[in-house]
Design a protein around this motif. Sequence first.
Motif, PDB file in Angstrom:
ATOM      1  N   GLU A   6       0.972  -1.112  -0.011  1.00 11.03           N
ATOM      2  CA  GLU A   6       0.036  -0.075  -0.109  1.00 11.03           C
ATOM      3  C   GLU A   6       0.774   1.226  -0.069  1.00 11.03           C
ATOM      4  O   GLU A   6       1.381   1.633   1.082  1.00 11.03           O
ATOM      5  CB  GLU A   6      -0.976  -0.001   1.398  1.00 11.03           C
ATOM      6  CG  GLU A   6      -1.940   1.053   1.192  1.00 11.03           C
ATOM      7  CD  GLU A   6      -3.198   1.003   2.301  1.00 11.03           C
ATOM      8  OE1 GLU A   6      -4.061   0.322   1.986  1.00 11.03           O
ATOM      9  OE2 GLU A   6      -2.936   1.455   3.089  1.00 11.03           O
ATOM     10  N   VAL A   7       1.204   1.773  -1.160  1.00 13.40           N
ATOM     11  CA  VAL A   7       1.782   3.010  -1.309  1.00 13.40           C
ATOM     12  C   VAL A   7       1.280   4.229  -1.881  1.00 13.40           C
ATOM     13  O   VAL A   7       0.545   5.018  -1.551  1.00 13.40           O
ATOM     14  CB  VAL A   7       3.143   2.762  -2.351  1.00 13.40           C
ATOM     15  CG1 VAL A   7       4.004   3.974  -2.296  1.00 13.40           C
ATOM     16  CG2 VAL A   7       3.953   1.455  -1.360  1.00 13.40           C
ATOM     17  N   SER A   8       0.884   4.045  -3.333  1.00 17.63           N
ATOM     18  CA  SER A   8       0.202   4.935  -4.037  1.00 17.63           C
ATOM     19  C   SER A   8      -0.521   4.190  -5.395  1.00 17.63           C
ATOM     20  O   SER A   8      -1.085   4.996  -6.200  1.00 17.63           O
ATOM     21  CB  SER A   8       0.868   6.155  -4.640  1.00 17.63           C
ATOM     22  OG  SER A   8       2.084   5.472  -5.489  1.00 17.63           O
ATOM     23  N   GLY A   9      -0.675   2.770  -5.115  1.00 23.00           N
ATOM     24  CA  GLY A   9      -1.377   2.069  -6.160  1.00 23.00           C
ATOM     25  C   GLY A   9      -2.632   1.635  -5.611  1.00 23.00           C
ATOM     26  O   GLY A   9      -3.587   2.544  -5.428  1.00 23.00           O
ATOM     27  N   ASN A  14      -1.626  11.432   2.777  1.00 20.98           N
ATOM     28  CA  ASN A  14      -2.770  11.325   3.388  1.00 20.98           C
ATOM     29  C   ASN A  14      -3.202  12.227   4.740  1.00 20.98           C
ATOM     30  O   ASN A  14      -3.757  11.832   5.485  1.00 20.98           O
ATOM     31  CB  ASN A  14      -2.617   9.776   4.016  1.00 20.98           C
ATOM     32  CG  ASN A  14      -2.480   8.667   2.823  1.00 20.98           C
ATOM     33  OD1 ASN A  14      -3.840   8.595   2.404  1.00 20.98           O
ATOM     34  ND2 ASN A  14      -1.516   8.425   2.415  1.00 20.98           N
ATOM     35  N   ALA A  15      -2.547  13.465   4.684  1.00 22.23           N
ATOM     36  CA  ALA A  15      -2.877  14.483   5.530  1.00 22.23           C
ATOM     37  C   ALA A  15      -2.787  13.978   7.099  1.00 22.23           C
ATOM     38  O   ALA A  15      -3.453  14.376   7.942  1.00 22.23           O
ATOM     39  CB  ALA A  15      -4.306  15.027   5.185  1.00 22.23           C
ATOM     40  N   GLY A  16      -1.943  12.801   7.411  1.00 28.19           N
ATOM     41  CA  GLY A  16      -2.052  12.386   8.832  1.00 28.19           C
ATOM     42  C   GLY A  16      -0.780  13.059   9.413  1.00 28.19           C
ATOM     43  O   GLY A  16      -0.052  13.879   9.042  1.00 28.19           O
ATOM     44  N   ILE A  40       4.239   9.452   2.921  1.00 33.20           N
ATOM     45  CA  ILE A  40       3.014   8.525   2.719  1.00 33.20           C
ATOM     46  C   ILE A  40       1.927   9.078   3.599  1.00 33.20           C
ATOM     47  O   ILE A  40       0.609   9.432   3.416  1.00 33.20           O
ATOM     48  CB  ILE A  40       3.243   7.142   2.862  1.00 33.20           C
ATOM     49  CG1 ILE A  40       4.067   6.597   1.508  1.00 33.20           C
ATOM     50  CG2 ILE A  40       1.973   6.331   2.807  1.00 33.20           C
ATOM     51  CD1 ILE A  40       4.497   5.196   1.674  1.00 33.20           C
ATOM     52  N   VAL A  41       2.406   9.162   4.871  1.00 36.94           N
ATOM     53  CA  VAL A  41       1.435   9.468   5.947  1.00 36.94           C
ATOM     54  C   VAL A  41       1.134  10.956   5.932  1.00 36.94           C
ATOM     55  O   VAL A  41      -0.064  11.394   6.054  1.00 36.94           O
ATOM     56  CB  VAL A  41       2.145   9.200   7.358  1.00 36.94           C
ATOM     57  CG1 VAL A  41       1.145   9.825   8.488  1.00 36.94           C
ATOM     58  CG2 VAL A  41       2.443   7.658   7.533  1.00 36.94           C
ATOM     59  N   PRO A  67       0.191   1.036   6.655  1.00 34.63           N
ATOM     60  CA  PRO A  67       0.469   1.972   7.782  1.00 34.63           C
ATOM     61  C   PRO A  67      -0.448   2.344   8.738  1.00 34.63           C
ATOM     62  O   PRO A  67      -1.773   2.333   8.638  1.00 34.63           O
ATOM     63  CB  PRO A  67       0.596   3.394   6.742  1.00 34.63           C
ATOM     64  CG  PRO A  67       0.488   2.910   5.188  1.00 34.63           C
ATOM     65  CD  PRO A  67      -0.332   1.702   5.259  1.00 34.63           C
ATOM     66  N   VAL A  68       0.094   2.539   9.983  1.00 35.19           N
ATOM     67  CA  VAL A  68      -0.781   2.575  11.220  1.00 35.19           C
ATOM     68  C   VAL A  68      -1.274   4.153  11.384  1.00 35.19           C
ATOM     69  O   VAL A  68      -2.108   4.019  12.242  1.00 35.19           O
ATOM     70  CB  VAL A  68       0.078   2.209  12.459  1.00 35.19           C
ATOM     71  CG1 VAL A  68       0.515   0.667  12.470  1.00 35.19           C
ATOM     72  CG2 VAL A  68       1.300   3.157  12.545  1.00 35.19           C
ATOM     73  N   SER A  69      -0.746   5.062  10.628  1.00 32.86           N
ATOM     74  CA  SER A  69      -1.390   6.200  10.640  1.00 32.86           C
ATOM     75  C   SER A  69      -2.132   6.799   9.727  1.00 32.86           C
ATOM     76  O   SER A  69      -2.375   7.905   9.429  1.00 32.86           O
ATOM     77  CB  SER A  69      -0.049   7.108  11.020  1.00 32.86           C
ATOM     78  OG  SER A  69       0.630   7.004  12.175  1.00 32.86           O
TER      79      SER A  69
END
Length: 325
Positions: free
Chosen positions: A37-40, A105-107, A100-101, A65-67
């Motif tokens: 799970e990255v950007s695909g 993903n605005a985390g 990524i986070v 990812p956990v976040s």
Amino acid sequence: MKRWGITIPFFDRTMAESKELVTELPGLGYTDAWSAEVSGTDGFVPLALAADWAPALRLGSAIIPVSTRGPGLLAMSAATLADLAPERFVLGIGASSPVIVERWNAGEFVKPYARTRDTLRFLRKALAGEKVTERYETFEVKGFRLERAPKVPPKIVLAALRPRMLGLAAREADGAITNWLSPQDVRTVRAELGPETELIARLFVCVSEDAEKVRKLGRRMLAAYLTVPVYAAFHDWLGRGEVLRPMHEAWAAGDRKGALDAIPDEVVDALIVHGDAATCRARIEEYVANGLTTPVLAPIATGEVPMAQAVRDLAPAASTSSPAG
């Protein structure tokens, strides 16, 4: 049981186009299919499809990812897969990266070790059907209970690159997932985990005898990964700090071409499996001999060998038979 995994979706096709090849995997000798799970694709939907297409496969996420999800949503998704593939789903979670986070993903990428540990502890309770009200170091949950907990909670494995996270995986999880390492590096990682903990690693594989073509492709992949701080620290720990210093210096100066050129052939050859299919299978066996429990192949298309053929030729069954093209 000897495990031999593959990454889904395959690099050259969407998951919707993968049914026929996924269905073949058990017959070829593959035991596992692992998503990313990255950007695909996301990490769960490909596994849900594979659960139906190939009921003999163990299915795993490497990693979620956990976040990027709340704890409750992560538990719900994991419970759904555990219900679709009872005793065959392994939930792989990890800290991921600031890009990524935060950027995508605005985390918030804060306290990655603690967030991973807290998520693991929450998931253990939630997936067992418990009602969770608890203040963890990095988040708080009030009164969460799965509406339908899985009959058999899935195993949980952690993305782990260095001793602290590897130690957490050995103490509290069911295994560890690592990435971008050589067969010799497996011994270093295994020494931190101990002999019993499952160790999973994604291995990038090019079925190609054009070493220069593979190295050119490999340098682009390595520069993209090894300049990420967590991977830079991992390879410092593995002993590649000095040999990779020119790459890091060029990258920091904005010289992307110089950074690629600074990666020595021997580093590419150590971290990417390449050669004809038999050579690649033998190299993968070196990882296993050094302590890797579950190799998860990620075949990379170079244009010489079609992806479907590479998947077939890299399978355990290919060493004793000649699959159809």
